[in-house]
Motif scaffolding. Structure first.
Motif, short mmCIF file in Angstrom:
data_model
loop_
_atom_site.label_atom_id
_atom_site.label_comp_id
_atom_site.label_asym_id
_atom_site.label_seq_id
_atom_site.Cartn_x
_atom_site.Cartn_y
_atom_site.Cartn_z
N TYR A 99 2.31 63.30 -2.69
CA TYR A 99 2.18 62.73 -4.16
C TYR A 99 1.37 63.83 -5.00
O TYR A 99 1.91 64.55 -5.99
CB TYR A 99 1.59 61.46 -4.23
N ARG A 102 3.34 67.61 -4.32
CA ARG A 102 4.45 67.85 -4.58
C ARG A 102 5.03 67.19 -5.81
O ARG A 102 4.99 67.49 -6.99
CB ARG A 102 5.51 67.51 -3.40
N SER A 103 5.16 65.60 -5.50
CA SER A 103 5.45 64.91 -6.69
C SER A 103 5.49 63.47 -6.25
O SER A 103 5.75 63.00 -4.85
CB SER A 103 6.80 65.26 -7.59
N PHE A 104 5.63 62.53 -7.18
CA PHE A 104 5.65 61.11 -6.93
C PHE A 104 6.90 60.87 -6.19
O PHE A 104 7.25 60.02 -5.04
CB PHE A 104 5.62 60.44 -8.23
#
Length: 126
Positions: A99, A102-104
């Protein structure tokens, strides 16, 4: 590792398991990463004025412990076993790192795919 079937999943069909996997991945990442971890980072950074790396690290650890603990609460919760608890804390830290760095969406996809692996694998006796 092969985990015991979650309580209540033994009688579920393959479609129900897929839906449950997707729902758990989205819901748990929303609650534990986006809300709890994000809220703790904001609190530690803006209110307590901690250094950024410390605010992030503490938020990752606390949200991961809460993530693991949530799997042992209530009627459908697993019995508390140290090894299982620690495994889930480590999994929570892994998802928290995904998270944060990188990303949700990557955290959600990874969590969902893991849950599909476990729940569908149990269905086929893997």
């Amino acid at each position: 590792p092969r985990l015991a079937a979650a309580p209540g999943t033994q009688s579920m069909g393959i479609f129900d398991r897929l839906v449950m996997s997707a729902g758990a991945g989205v819901h748990e990442e929303l609650v534990f990463r986006l809300l709890i971890m994000g809220g703790l980072i904001l609190f530690f950074d803006k209110v307590l004025k901690l250094r950024s790396w410390l605010a992030i690290g503490l938020a990752m650890l606390i949200s991961s412990i809460a993530f693991s603990a949530a799997h042992h609460i209530g009627q459908l919760g697993d019995p508390v076993q140290l090894g299982v608890f620690v495994y889930r804390v480590l999994a929570g830290l892994f998802f928290a790192a995904l998270y944060r760095f990188r990303s949700f969406a990557i955290a959600v996809y990874s969590h969902t795919l893991y849950d599909v692996y476990v729940l569908v694998g149990q269905y086929f006796g893997l």
